[in-house]
Design a protein around this motif. Sequence first.
Motif, PDB file in Angstrom:
ATOM      1  N   ARG A 207       0.847  -1.193   0.000  1.00  0.00           N
ATOM      2  CA  ARG A 207       0.000   0.000   0.000  1.00  0.00           C
ATOM      3  C   ARG A 207       0.888   1.250   0.000  1.00  0.00           C
ATOM      4  O   ARG A 207       0.898   2.026   0.961  1.00  0.00           O
ATOM      5  N   PRO A 208       1.652   1.450  -1.068  1.00  0.00           N
ATOM      6  CA  PRO A 208       2.632   2.550  -1.086  1.00  0.00           C
ATOM      7  C   PRO A 208       2.016   3.937  -1.022  1.00  0.00           C
ATOM      8  O   PRO A 208       2.705   4.908  -0.683  1.00  0.00           O
ATOM      9  N   ARG A 209       0.731   4.071  -1.343  1.00  0.00           N
ATOM     10  CA  ARG A 209       0.102   5.396  -1.277  1.00  0.00           C
ATOM     11  C   ARG A 209      -0.181   5.847   0.153  1.00  0.00           C
ATOM     12  O   ARG A 209      -0.434   7.023   0.401  1.00  0.00           O
ATOM     13  N   LEU A 210      -0.172   4.894   1.061  1.00  0.00           N
ATOM     14  CA  LEU A 210      -0.566   5.196   2.442  1.00  0.00           C
ATOM     15  C   LEU A 210       0.572   5.846   3.208  1.00  0.00           C
ATOM     16  O   LEU A 210       1.689   5.334   3.241  1.00  0.00           O
ATOM     17  N   HIS A 211       0.302   6.989   3.819  1.00  0.00           N
ATOM     18  CA  HIS A 211       1.267   7.656   4.694  1.00  0.00           C
ATOM     19  C   HIS A 211       1.038   7.153   6.121  1.00  0.00           C
ATOM     20  O   HIS A 211      -0.074   7.236   6.641  1.00  0.00           O
ATOM     21  N   VAL A 212       2.098   6.636   6.727  1.00  0.00           N
ATOM     22  CA  VAL A 212       1.974   5.973   8.027  1.00  0.00           C
ATOM     23  C   VAL A 212       2.986   6.519   9.017  1.00  0.00           C
ATOM     24  O   VAL A 212       4.139   6.785   8.667  1.00  0.00           O
ATOM     25  N   GLU A 213       2.536   6.691  10.252  1.00  0.00           N
ATOM     26  CA  GLU A 213       3.443   6.932  11.376  1.00  0.00           C
ATOM     27  C   GLU A 213       3.427   5.683  12.239  1.00  0.00           C
ATOM     28  O   GLU A 213       2.376   5.290  12.754  1.00  0.00           O
ATOM     29  N   LEU A 214       4.586   5.052  12.375  1.00  0.00           N
ATOM     30  CA  LEU A 214       4.705   3.862  13.212  1.00  0.00           C
ATOM     31  C   LEU A 214       5.188   4.266  14.595  1.00  0.00           C
ATOM     32  O   LEU A 214       6.197   4.951  14.721  1.00  0.00           O
ATOM     33  N   ARG A 215       4.477   3.832  15.604  1.00  0.00           N
ATOM     34  CA  ARG A 215       4.841   4.192  16.976  1.00  0.00           C
ATOM     35  C   ARG A 215       4.828   2.931  17.831  1.00  0.00           C
ATOM     36  O   ARG A 215       3.833   2.197  17.867  1.00  0.00           O
ATOM     37  N   TRP A 216       5.947   2.682  18.524  1.00  0.00           N
ATOM     38  CA  TRP A 216       6.059   1.498  19.378  1.00  0.00           C
ATOM     39  C   TRP A 216       5.612   1.816  20.786  1.00  0.00           C
ATOM     40  O   TRP A 216       5.979   2.854  21.340  1.00  0.00           O
ATOM     41  N   GLN A 217       4.811   0.907  21.352  1.00  0.00           N
ATOM     42  CA  GLN A 217       4.321   1.059  22.714  1.00  0.00           C
ATOM     43  C   GLN A 217       4.748  -0.165  23.528  1.00  0.00           C
ATOM     44  O   GLN A 217       4.705  -1.294  23.030  1.00  0.00           O
ATOM     45  N   PRO A 218       5.157   0.041  24.768  1.00  0.00           N
ATOM     46  CA  PRO A 218       5.697  -1.070  25.565  1.00  0.00           C
ATOM     47  C   PRO A 218       4.631  -1.951  26.193  1.00  0.00           C
ATOM     48  O   PRO A 218       3.566  -1.485  26.599  1.00  0.00           O
ATOM     49  N   PHE A 219       4.940  -3.228  26.246  1.00  0.00           N
ATOM     50  CA  PHE A 219       4.144  -4.204  26.981  1.00  0.00           C
ATOM     51  C   PHE A 219       5.110  -5.269  27.473  1.00  0.00           C
ATOM     52  O   PHE A 219       5.726  -5.976  26.677  1.00  0.00           O
ATOM     53  N   GLN A 220       5.266  -5.372  28.777  1.00  0.00           N
ATOM     54  CA  GLN A 220       6.191  -6.353  29.337  1.00  0.00           C
ATOM     55  C   GLN A 220       5.477  -7.679  29.583  1.00  0.00           C
ATOM     56  O   GLN A 220       4.535  -7.752  30.369  1.00  0.00           O
ATOM     57  N   LEU A 221       5.939  -8.705  28.909  1.00  0.00           N
ATOM     58  CA  LEU A 221       5.375 -10.028  29.130  1.00  0.00           C
ATOM     59  C   LEU A 221       5.724 -10.555  30.514  1.00  0.00           C
ATOM     60  O   LEU A 221       4.978 -11.374  31.076  1.00  0.00           O
ATOM     61  N   ASN A 222       6.855 -10.097  31.048  1.00  0.00           N
ATOM     62  CA  ASN A 222       7.294 -10.531  32.382  1.00  0.00           C
ATOM     63  C   ASN A 222       7.533  -9.301  33.262  1.00  0.00           C
ATOM     64  O   ASN A 222       8.673  -8.983  33.586  1.00  0.00           O
ATOM     65  N   PRO A 223       6.461  -8.612  33.649  1.00  0.00           N
ATOM     66  CA  PRO A 223       6.651  -7.359  34.394  1.00  0.00           C
ATOM     67  C   PRO A 223       7.322  -7.548  35.752  1.00  0.00           C
ATOM     68  O   PRO A 223       7.876  -6.588  36.294  1.00  0.00           O
TER      69      PRO A 223
END
Length: 244
Positions: free
Chosen positions: A55-71
Amino acid sequence: MTTLRTRHFGEAARLRDRAMMEDSTSTMLIETFADLICPWCYIGKRRLARALADRPRLHVELRWQPFQLNPDMAPGGMERSAYLAAKFGGTERARQIHLVVEETAERDGLPLRLDRVRRTPNSFDAHRLVRMAARRGLGDAMADALFHAYFVDGLDIGDRDTLAGTAASLGFDFQAIKGLLATDAEAAAVASADSMARQLGLQAVPCYIFNRRYALSGAQEPASFLPLLDLAVDEQEGVTVAAD
C-alpha cells in the motif's frame, strides 16, 4: 499467537484524539504494543512491513508502545533454561515451541537463532531506549535493532552496555545513552504506556492499534492488515476530495 480482533475504541478515546486526527488527516497512526523479547512481535513487525509495502500510497506513522510479558522479572533477568523450564514445563517442550517459531520466522525471512539466547532479560530498559530513539524519529529502527540483537545475535538486551552498543550502531553516542539509562529517563512514560495497555484489556502481544480506533491482535499474515490499511487509504482520499 492470538486471533484476529477488530473493534471500535470508545467515544472517550475518539474525543481525546480528535485534535490529533484533524491535524494529521493524511497520516495513519499505527501503534504497535509489543515486547522486545517476544518472537511473535518480531515476526509481526516483518509482516506489517510487507503489508505496508503493498500500500505505497498510504502515509503511516509507526509508533512502538511497551508491553512487558514478564513485568515481575528481576532487573538482571534470569538464566534462559530456568525461565523456559518455568514457562513451558521443561526444555523439551520449549525446544518444540522454538522449532515452530524458527520455522515460521524463516518463512518470513527472519533467521532467528534462539539457541544463542542465554538469558531472558527484564525488557524495561529496552523499552526506554526505544522511546529515547523515537524522539529522533528512530523508534522503529531501534526496535528492529533490538529484535536482531536478541533473536539473532543472542545478546542480553537487559544489559545497559548492550543497549548502549545497539544504540551506537544507529548513530547514538554510547556514553550518552548509557548515562541516560542510569537515570529514570522515560521510565514513567514506559510504565504509564504499559499500564494503559493492560487497562485496554491487552493480555498478549503483538497488538496493533490503527488511528486509536481499531485493533488487530497477533502476528497476523500480511493480508490480515490490508482491510484496515485500505480503510485508511479511502479516508485519506476522501479527505483530499472534500478539500478540493
